[in-house]
Structure formats: C-alpha cells, structure tokens
Scaffold this active site. Structure first.
Site, PDB file in Angstrom:
ATOM      1  N   ALA A 175      69.765  15.316  43.568  1.00 13.17           N
ATOM      2  CA  ALA A 175      69.397  16.142  44.722  1.00 13.17           C
ATOM      3  C   ALA A 175      68.854  17.479  44.261  1.00 13.17           C
ATOM      4  CB  ALA A 175      70.609  16.362  45.625  1.00 13.17           C
ATOM      5  N   ARG A 316      33.805  36.243  22.162  1.00 15.95           N
ATOM      6  CA  ARG A 316      33.167  34.974  21.802  1.00 15.95           C
ATOM      7  C   ARG A 316      31.726  34.953  22.280  1.00 15.95           C
ATOM      8  NH1 ARG A 316      34.328  29.972  19.020  1.00 15.95           N
ATOM      9  NH2 ARG A 316      32.856  28.456  19.847  1.00 15.95           N
ATOM     10  N   GLN A 327      27.288  33.760  33.793  1.00 15.56           N
ATOM     11  CA  GLN A 327      27.857  33.861  35.128  1.00 15.56           C
ATOM     12  C   GLN A 327      28.965  32.843  35.379  1.00 15.56           C
ATOM     13  OE1 GLN A 327      25.097  33.651  38.470  1.00 15.56           O
ATOM     14  NE2 GLN A 327      25.168  35.873  38.584  1.00 15.56           N
ATOM     15  N   GLU A 411      63.014  26.955  42.138  1.00 13.54           N
ATOM     16  CA  GLU A 411      63.221  27.955  43.185  1.00 13.54           C
ATOM     17  C   GLU A 411      62.564  27.503  44.488  1.00 13.54           C
ATOM     18  OE1 GLU A 411      64.792  30.769  41.918  1.00 13.54           O
ATOM     19  OE2 GLU A 411      64.976  31.902  43.766  1.00 13.54           O
TER      20      GLU A 411
END
Lengths: 434, 257
Positions: A175, A316, A327, A411
């Site tokens: 559970a 890079r 872009q 959570e």
C-alpha cells in the site's frame, strides 16, 4: 417590479462573469493584508517577492554549503550509496537541518517558506543528500503537529542536541497511494500497543533513531479511514524493530531507503500521537507542510540541470558556433527556464500560504505535481543538450535524470496530486453559483 | 585622514591587507591579563571575488550597480582569527567596523553572524570598492604610532606580546610585536568558518552603532583623483618557432634583446 426579480439575459451574464472572476481571484489572489514574512516590504499592496536580509543570509549560507560541501562529495555517494554522515553532521552543526522544530524544543522555529528556500539550495547540490535531510522534517512533522509537550520535548529535543535522524513510516509493500489500505496493526494490551507489520521504502530507515509509524487500530473493516488508524512514535532500539537491507534505487542513492519489520513491538500508550484513531489525519496533515519543501527540492534539481546545460552550451561548439547560439538548443534552455521559474513561484506560494496559517492543500499539490514534472523534463533536456556526453557518468547530468524520477512518485504520486487538485477545485466549484 | 576611534588604549590590530582591526586592552599595566583584550576587526564590502569585473564605458571606474557584493575574503580571514582568539579566551570582545555606504551594514551583520559582539558603521558616501592598495593597516599603524605585522600567516600569543609569522617574497619572517599593534591577514592565516543559521538569527539582535565621519572631526576630501580605469590589454596571440636560432632572431628583430 417583477422584471427585477427575474434577471435579464444581460444581467445574468454580468452576474455570472463577476462570480467567475470572484472564484478565480479567490483561488489565486492572496489575502490583501498579508506580506511574505516579517519585515518584508510589500509596497503597501500586500504581495511581495522580496526576501528579508535574514532570509538572504540563510540562502547565502545554504548556497555556499551546497557548493563547497555537497557538490564535491555527491558523485562518490551516488556511486557507492554510502550514507553521507559527514555532510549531514556539518549541515546539522550549521543549523541547516531540523529548521522547523519549535523554539521551546531547542529548534529554530523556521517557517515553511524559509525551509523551502534552504531546501532548494541544498537540493541544487544533491537531491539524494537533501532527501536524507528532508526525511527528518517528514518524520518530525506529525510530532510537531499532534505531539503533546512531553513527546515534543523527548523526541524533538534530542534532534537538536545531537545529529540524529528520524523517519516517517506509512508506506507498505502492498500500500503506497492507498494509505487507508495499510495492514500494519496495533492492538491495545493493557497500557501498551502491540505493533505488527511491515513498512517499505522508508527514507533514513537504516539510520533513524525513531520512527513515526501509522498502524491500524480498528478491527472494524467498515470503520472510516479518519477513525481507523493511529500514529505512534517508535524507538529504533525497541525489541522487534528490524530495518531491512538498504535498497539500491535508480537515483538519490545517497539517501537510505529500507523496509522495516515490526514484530510484536511493545509501544507504550504515551507514544500515541494525538489520540487513538486520529492517525490518518495527522499523517495527511504532515504533507501540507512537507510537500512544499519536496517541490522546492525538485526546483533545486531543475535549476541545477538548467545551469549545467547553460554552462555546457556556452562551451561546446558545433557547426562553427556555440550550441547555445543554435536556436534549437536556445529554445530548450528557454523552456527549462520557464519551468524553473514557475516551479519556484508555485513552491513559494504554497509555502507562504501555510505560513499564513491557511490550509494550503490545493497549492501544495499543484506545486509538488508541477515541480516533479518540471524536474524530470529539465533533467532530460539537460542530458539532451550535453548530447553523447550527457549519457556518460563522467558528466553530472545523467545523475540528475536518475535523481529526478522519484519526484513524480514519492510524497504523493503525480496521479494522486492530480486527484487532490481536481477534488479541491471541484469542491470549490460546487459551492459556486455559475 | 583615517578616523581614529576613541577606545582608550589599543593593544593590537588584526586586519585584512586593506582594512584593519584593533585589540584593546583594559590597562597597560595588566599586560599579562590577555583575556581582557578587545579586538577591532575592519570588514569591507567589496565586489564578490567570483564576479567578472567590467570597466564602465566612460572609463571612470568599474561597474558596481546590480553586481553581487560580499565581505572581502581577507576580512573574513581576519574575523575568523579574532573569533579564534576569543575562543581561546585571549580576547574578551570582538567589534566589527566598516566604513562605507548604507549597505556596509550587511557586511557588518555577516561579521556579527561569524562571532563579532557588536558593530560600528561609519557612513561614507560615494564609491568604495577594494582598490587592493595594501595601505590601510600600515597607515593605521603609522597614525597610531604602533608596531605592525602585515601579511600574517600565523599569530600566537607569547606572554605579553604576539609572535607573528609573516609571508614575504623570500619566504617566511617571524616578528615579535608588543601590544598594542596592527596585524593584517594573509590568505593562509586560517580558513573562515560558516556562519551558522542560529548565529545569523542571533546577529539580528546585536547592536550596530552608526556614525558619520564628521562625528570624529575627520575631513574626507579626497587627496587622490582617479583619472581613468581601463581593461588590461587583450593578450596577443603568440607565434610558434621551429628552432632556437629562429627564436633568437625573432627576439633580436623585435628589439627585445
């Protein structure tokens, strides 16, 4: 006369619009009298994005600590799974742990907003290490919410005297989301409860000094969840408490996750939190305070992914220019930035709401749901921007991708969050006259 | 032109290479009672060391607007040394002082969070960044007519004086200074501690006394005018040569040898 009682079409529409706006503003606008925290300027308009000087200092401290203490050791703990005791001890010494323990137990009584700010900075360093710290908050929250003076003094007090860890034990092998379906049982016998059952995926399970354990105390299968469970504080070194082996997970490997077996553990009645039967409410109430920091952790990870990807894209080169000048990559970075900023704002709002003393379930769920998704997308995109290097363990982003996944699971899973959000907003909608 | 603080008799000063600190002793006759020492540490708000400095387009200075500022790292080292003296019970009180604009109070607060007991802010308007001039400690010692030990990498108390190991170009020099004295800190003196969260919260309650330079009868009219600030020249690309003969020939051609 009669015409005034029956609204015309125009009047009806205007009224409906006003109500709709009222619902929207009610849902998102903060109360006009409130400000972010004591001393924060609000321009007289009741809402502010300014941090106080003290908050800025907390943030600087956490930021410095993350960069100088956490980042250097994080890869080692990720590779070995070794519990980061030295880092945790240092964090404890600096007051970066257990911030919300009340002042009368030796704590710093920090609000959730400040906690989230610190959490985000630490998570930037390593979410595994930060989760170990966060699990302390989760374990302590039921005691802070529902503990009596003796329990607070005994179990919270010791956390401020020594660098101890604690844990929140609700989930079981059978559970997780279905908290009402947990099978761990506590049977009253004289002035003790006999605890039997198994918990699973308990963060800090192997290192906790004590556990918050949710167990079923009602035999009646028809008893509603709100009355059938009880919260207990269980000491690690009582007879019958057996932590299992450390589980090897996909990510956040610095954090210690285990199954815990409780076999005929004798829990004194004085260790019942609140009263018999109210455990479910306490366990869920803790989440309202701990979901914002979890969202903050996810935000910290997303920010780290963004920063690493940005830095790399300015170093890079491909096809004659830096990849940041292409872009396609620049747009990916822009979308990561959008997600990071949004995550942060949602986290701050949910934290601020509960600090004002209001129920923040709606915002906390939104923040956690969004931040978890954002962390995963940002981490994945960061790996993408690093290209082949991103897939390799010598570069930091593959760890981020592995660490991010759990933010959509623990959570409260992403699906449970959506259940909560839809339930909250539909309840509000039902009260509205459209 | 440096303001002198009227604290009575000063004992020694601990400072960064550009600011100063002072240790105050209750009575010169009680030279042996070092536990009565008070330390005055100068802390300066400067552009954060990690920031890339940019020169203003009009060459009048460097860009400071919107740029991250923090305590000069050497001031942190000086503060740390003062805190250690207090922990060793050699000093009784630490006072942090900063001469600068209103934001200098943030820097004083950081010093308070590190362990200073109280702060003094002398408001000095106008531009103030670290010029790396390496003058403040020395000037202060001269004005006070006190001994100085600059670039300290180690400070130890010995009876009624301080033994200071100094970093100099040729290596290390050990000097003995009687108290009161001025000490300036070098990089290897210590590793500053983090301010803890509880200490940051406590620092809010510590007092910062505010003054203006005029309160001390000091005239701040500058005697130096900055005519211009420029970027250092961009490094030129080098040339590769095939042999030593070619190297010598090229050097001769360029007039270097």
């Amino acid at each position: 006369m009669a015409s005034r009682l029956i609204p015309s079409a125009g009047q009806y529409l205007r009224l409906a619009n006003r109500l709709r706006q009222h619902v929207r503003t009610k849902a998102t606008a903060p109360s006009p009298a409130a400000t972010t925290s004591e001393g924060a300027p609000s321009g007289g308009r009741g809402y502010s994005f300014e941090l106080t000087d003290e908050q800025r200092e907390f943030q600087d401290l956490a930021r410095k600590f993350a960069r100088e203490e956490i980042i250097p050791v994080a890869p080692h703990h990720d590779k070995t799974g070794e519990y980061p005791v030295p880092v945790l001890k240092k964090a404890w010494e600096l007051g970066l742990m257990n911030g919300h323990i009340p002042a009368d137990c030796g704590g710093m009584d920090l609000g959730i907003f400040d906690t989230c700010m610190i959490t985000e900075e630490l998570a930037y360093g390593c979410t595994g290490i930060q989760t170990a710290i966060e699990a302390n908050s989760l374990g302590q929250m039921p005691v802070i919410i529902a503990g009596n003076a003796e329990q607070k003094k005994k179990y919270l007090g010791r956390m401020t005297e020594e660098p101890l860890m604690c844990a929140y034990g609700v989930t079981e092998p059978g559970a997780g989301s279905d908290v009402a379906g947990i099978k761990t049982k506590a049977v009253k016998k004289g002035d003790e409860y006999i605890l039997n059952g198994q918990k699973m995926w308990i963060t800090n399970g192997g290192h906790a000094n004590w556990y918050f354990v949710l167990a079923r105390t009602s035999d009646d299968p028809k008893m509603p969840a709100g009355k059938a469970f009880t919260g207990f504080i269980v000491d690690r070194d009582w007879e019958g408490v057996t932590p299992g082996r450390k589980e090897w997970n996909m990510g956040q490997r610095a954090s210690d996750t285990r199954g815990i077996t409780f076999e005929d553990v004798r829990v004194p009645a004085e260790n019942v939190l609140g009263a018999e039967g109210v455990g479910f409410k306490i366990a869920m109430g803790a989440f309202d305070k701990t979901r914002p920091p979890v969202a903050a952790g996810a935000t910290g990870l997303a920010q780290r992914a963004l920063d690493e990807a940005t830095k790399y894209s300015l170093e890079r080169k491909t096809m004659g220019k830096y990849i940041a000048e292409h872009q396609a990559v620049a747009f990916m970075l822009a979308e990561m930035a959008i997600m990071v900023e949004t995550s942060r704002l949602l986290t701050q709002r949910s934290a601020w709401e509960i600090d004002q003393g209001r129920r923040n379930t709606y915002f906390a769920s939104i923040a956690k749901a969004y931040a978890g998704d954002a962390a995963n997308k940002c981490a994945t995109d960061a790996v993408q921007i690093f290209g082949g290097n991103g897939f390799n363990s010598d570069y930091p982003v593959e760890k981020l991708m592995r660490d991010a996944k759990i933010y959509q699971i623990y959570e409260g899973t992403a699906q449970i969050q959506r259940l909560i959000i839809s339930r909250e907003m539909l309840a509000k909608a039902k009260q509205t006259q459209w | 032109m440096w303001p002198i603080f009227d604290y009575g008799r000063f004992v020694s000063i601990i400072s960064s290479s550009d600011v100063y600190g002072v240790v105050w002793m209750r009575s010169l006759a009680q030279l042996h009672k070092m536990a009565n020492l008070r330390v005055l540490v100068g802390v300066k708000r400067v552009i954060d060391y990690a920031v890339k400095i940019r020169v203003k387009p009009d060459n009048s200075g460097v860009v400071t607007d919107g740029v991250k500022h923090s305590m000069n790292p050497f001031c942190e080292i000086a503060m740390e040394e003062a805190v250690r003296l207090k922990e060793k019970k050699l000093a009784k009180e630490i006072i942090a002082v900063s001469c600068g604009p209103a934001q200098a109070q943030e820097t004083i607060r950081t010093a308070l969070a590190m362990g200073a007991d109280r702060g003094i802010h002398v408001e000095v308007t106008g531009k103030s960044i670290d010029g790396d001039n390496n003058q403040t400690g020395q000037m202060t010692a001269a004005l006070l007519d006190w001994p100085q030990a600059t670039f300290a990498s180690e400070v130890t108390k010995e009876n009624d004086h301080l033994k200071v190991v100094r970093e100099i170009d040729g290596g290390l020099e050990t000097v003995k200074v009687t108290l009161p004295a001025v000490i300036t800190a070098d990089l290897r003196l210590n590793e500053p501690r983090y301010a803890t969260l509880p200490n940051i919260m406590k620092a809010k309650k510590k007092k910062i006394a505010k003054h203006k330079a005029a309160d001390f009868g000091v005239d701040l009219t500058p005697t130096l005018e900055v005519v211009g600030v420029e970027d250092p020249p961009v490094r030129q690309a080098g040339q590769k040569v095939e042999s030593t003969e070619e190297l010598v020939a090229k050097l001769k051609d360029s007039g270097v040898v």
